[in-house]
Scaffold this motif. Structure first.
Motif, PDB file in Angstrom:
ATOM      1  N   LEU A 150       0.837  -1.195   0.000  1.00 13.34           N
ATOM      2  CA  LEU A 150       0.000   0.000   0.000  1.00 13.34           C
ATOM      3  C   LEU A 150       0.873   1.246   0.000  1.00 13.34           C
ATOM      4  O   LEU A 150       1.780   1.374   0.825  1.00 13.34           O
ATOM      5  N   VAL A 151       0.604   2.142  -0.952  1.00 17.92           N
ATOM      6  CA  VAL A 151       1.303   3.425  -1.004  1.00 17.92           C
ATOM      7  C   VAL A 151       0.257   4.529  -0.957  1.00 17.92           C
ATOM      8  O   VAL A 151      -0.653   4.569  -1.791  1.00 17.92           O
ATOM      9  N   LEU A 152       0.385   5.435   0.012  1.00 22.28           N
ATOM     10  CA  LEU A 152      -0.531   6.554   0.187  1.00 22.28           C
ATOM     11  C   LEU A 152       0.230   7.844  -0.112  1.00 22.28           C
ATOM     12  O   LEU A 152       1.111   8.238   0.656  1.00 22.28           O
ATOM     13  N   GLU A 153      -0.077   8.446  -1.244  1.00 21.13           N
ATOM     14  CA  GLU A 153       0.580   9.696  -1.645  1.00 21.13           C
ATOM     15  C   GLU A 153      -0.283  10.880  -1.214  1.00 21.13           C
ATOM     16  O   GLU A 153      -1.373  11.092  -1.741  1.00 21.13           O
ATOM     17  N   THR A 161       3.209  -0.597   4.233  1.00 18.72           N
ATOM     18  CA  THR A 161       2.621   0.683   3.833  1.00 18.72           C
ATOM     19  C   THR A 161       3.672   1.771   3.754  1.00 18.72           C
ATOM     20  O   THR A 161       4.490   1.930   4.676  1.00 18.72           O
ATOM     21  N   LEU A 162       3.626   2.531   2.661  1.00 18.41           N
ATOM     22  CA  LEU A 162       4.502   3.694   2.481  1.00 18.41           C
ATOM     23  C   LEU A 162       3.626   4.926   2.354  1.00 18.41           C
ATOM     24  O   LEU A 162       2.709   4.965   1.513  1.00 18.41           O
ATOM     25  N   VAL A 163       3.891   5.938   3.175  1.00 15.36           N
ATOM     26  CA  VAL A 163       3.189   7.218   3.094  1.00 15.36           C
ATOM     27  C   VAL A 163       4.153   8.235   2.503  1.00 15.36           C
ATOM     28  O   VAL A 163       5.208   8.516   3.087  1.00 15.36           O
ATOM     29  N   ILE A 164       3.815   8.770   1.321  1.00 16.05           N
ATOM     30  CA  ILE A 164       4.669   9.745   0.640  1.00 16.05           C
ATOM     31  C   ILE A 164       4.082  11.131   0.837  1.00 16.05           C
ATOM     32  O   ILE A 164       2.903  11.367   0.559  1.00 16.05           O
ATOM     33  N   GLY A 165       4.908  12.049   1.317  1.00  8.99           N
ATOM     34  CA  GLY A 165       4.468  13.421   1.524  1.00  8.99           C
ATOM     35  C   GLY A 165       5.255  14.390   0.668  1.00  8.99           C
ATOM     36  O   GLY A 165       6.447  14.175   0.391  1.00  8.99           O
ATOM     37  N   PRO A 182       9.461  11.641   2.753  1.00 13.27           N
ATOM     38  CA  PRO A 182       9.265  13.003   2.254  1.00 13.27           C
ATOM     39  C   PRO A 182       9.914  13.180   0.892  1.00 13.27           C
ATOM     40  O   PRO A 182      11.000  12.649   0.625  1.00 13.27           O
ATOM     41  N   VAL A 183       9.227  13.917   0.010  1.00 11.85           N
ATOM     42  CA  VAL A 183       9.744  14.214  -1.327  1.00 11.85           C
ATOM     43  C   VAL A 183       9.604  15.714  -1.559  1.00 11.85           C
ATOM     44  O   VAL A 183       8.597  16.316  -1.182  1.00 11.85           O
TER      45      VAL A 183
END
Length: 508
Positions: free
Chosen positions: A395-398, A452-456, A481-482
């Protein structure tokens, strides 16, 4: 109007509307000028509509020999138009009675068809005549309308073979999903546009050979779309389904609330359905009664990866990164309900978006796929992984909206002017959720079993500490963080893909 010459020397006229790939649109009637098709609910925004007037209608010449009106003899007119336009293959659309002509063309020239679209089609050529009982039963749904008695009497006149302009006019309310000002204005032009005197020649003996036609249709390689109106009787949806079943590669779409002219009853729904079919890059599945359009990239045998866009977007938002992810994955990017070319049913919530994702994964057999969701799509993905953890592999949440009440809450939104690529009721429905999300979401993050990866985006309006907290409260969760704004995968695709690669996505 531009013209072309038929095989027997008749000069026939046609109109051109819009831009894009040509779409030849045959009007019904039978023998009704093409003006009533209008721009087919806005199809001219994406296709160049070629709208021929049949012999003896509109700008086209009438033949000296009335037997030239016979349906099978008009196949040569369609082929002459193709040659005149210089097209090796054609996308052909036909409405109502013209579907008989289109079916005969498909049987005689199968190799010339790229796609075939049949709108509330006539079914005589395939040996599936609409019965008087079907017409009467469909008419009965309008029994409470003030115009019903006159319309029903006119229907009986037509069924008895007494087809007059007066009867056609009186029966018109039965042919629309609703008899409003738009429908009345559309119906008002029918008498002047239709060559009723020639109709008997159109269906003359010898026009159809259903057995031979059905056999030929069974070999047609081109994809076929059959659109039926929910309330239409000519044909009813079940009769339209019988027609669709004669083709090896056909799909049936039943437009809710529509009658015989679905682009008049609901232009947006009609145009989206046909556009999705005609676009070779778009496929559709049905999930929970909703048609979900989607685009794909990569090898079908590669590990599956599903992309869910944010509010107001659609599958095209992912095109840049999807093509690159397609090097190692089979990538599916869908249009959520109310967005892009999927259905716009008018009912929206994050839970319904979740159900769309669930239905899509099941319809495509993608249990265990990697799921990436941006913003609203991220919330839908989170809810799915929470309720059905076994469906999601990773799961990736951008930039998902954190599941905490907004402070201050969002005020009521005002619809911007102009045409939107999504259904405006999506906004107030989801704003209500954002202002006061279900606290159970925060309390049960531990139900998510997928890594799960959360990308901000470090330049986003979303509170990054809340995203970090979301990742920390999710088992196996990480925050990445990006350097980007809210639309990370578009603002900084390299940074976005690098974050995915660190999570094991997009690598061989």
């Amino acid at each position: 109007m531009p013209t072309f010459t038929a095989p027997d020397g008749a000069v026939l006229a046609y109109r051109l509307l819009g831009r894009g790939e040509p779409l030849i649109c045959l009007p019904g009637g039978p023998l009704r000028a093409s003006a009533y098709l209008g721009d087919l609910g806005g199809l001219s925004r994406t296709r160049r509509l070629v709208l021929p007037d049949p012999r003896g209608t509109g700008g086209s010449a009438a033949p000296d020999d009335p037997s030239a009106y016979r349906c099978d003899r008009l196949v040569g007119d369609v082929e002459a138009l193709r040659v005149h336009l210089g097209l090796g293959h054609i996308d052909l659309l036909a409405h109502s009675a013209a579907a008989n002509l289109a079916v005969l063309y498909a049987a005689r020239h199968p190799g010339r068809l790229r796609t075939l679209t049949l709108i509330t089609p006539g079914t005589r050529a395939a040996g599936l005549p609409v019965t008087g009982r079907e017409l009467r039963e469909a008419a009965a749904r309008s029994a409470g309308e003030p115009w019903y008695a006159e319309a029903r009497a006119a229907l009986e006149e037509i069924l008895a073979g007494r087809v007059t302009d007066a009867a056609r006019s009186a029966v018109a309310p039965l042919t629309y999903g609703r008899w409003d000002a738009t429908a009345r204005a559309h119906a008002a032009g029918a008498a002047a546009q239709t060559n009723t005197e020639a109709a008997s020649f159109h269906y003359a003996e010898g026009a159809f050979d259903p057995a031979a036609t059905v056999a030929a249709l069974g070999e047609l390689a081109a994809p076929v779309l059959v659109v039926a109106g929910e309330h239409d009787a000519g044909p009813r949806p079940d009769r339209a389904a019988q027609l669709a079943a004669l083709f090896p590669h056909a799909e049936l779409a039943v437009q809710p609330g529509a009658g015989h002219y679905p682009w008049i009853d609901d232009p947006g729904t009609f145009a989206r359905t046909v556009e999705a079919f005609l676009d070779p890059a778009v496929s559709s599945v049905r999930a929970g009664g909703i048609r979900l359009a989607h685009r794909t990239w990569g090898d079908p045998s590669a590990p599956p990866l599903v992309l869910a866009h944010g509010r107001g977007g659609d599958s095209r938002d992912w095109a840049g990164v999807a093509a690159r992810l397609g090097a190692h994955h089979r990538v599916y990017a869908l249009d959520l309900r109310g967005h892009g070319l999927s259905d716009w049913p008018g009912r929206y919530s994050f839970e319904l978006f979740r159900d769309d994702l669930h239905g899509f994964l099941e319809a495509r057999g993608l249990a265990g796929a990697t799921l990436i969701g941006h913003s609203a799509g991220g919330t839908a993905a989170l809810l799915l992984a929470q309720r059905h953890p076994g469906l999601v592999g990773r799961l990736v949440l951008e930039e998902p909206p954190p599941p905490v009440p907004l402070d201050p809450p969002r005020p009521p939104a005002e619809r911007p002017p102009g045409t939107l690529g999504f259904d405006w009721p999506v906004v107030p429905a989801t704003d209500e959720w954002l202002n006061d999300p279900d606290p159970g979401i925060r309390e049960h993050l531990d139900r998510i079993t997928a890594p799960t990866l959360v990308i901000g985006g470090t330049r986003s309006h979303v509170d990054q500490e809340q995203l970090r907290s979301l990742a920390g409260r999710t088992p196996g969760g990480r925050y990445a963080p990006v350097d980007a704004g809210h639309l990370v995968h578009a603002d900084n695709p390299d940074g976005f893909l690098a974050a995915l690669a660190s999570f094991g996505i997009g690598r061989g």
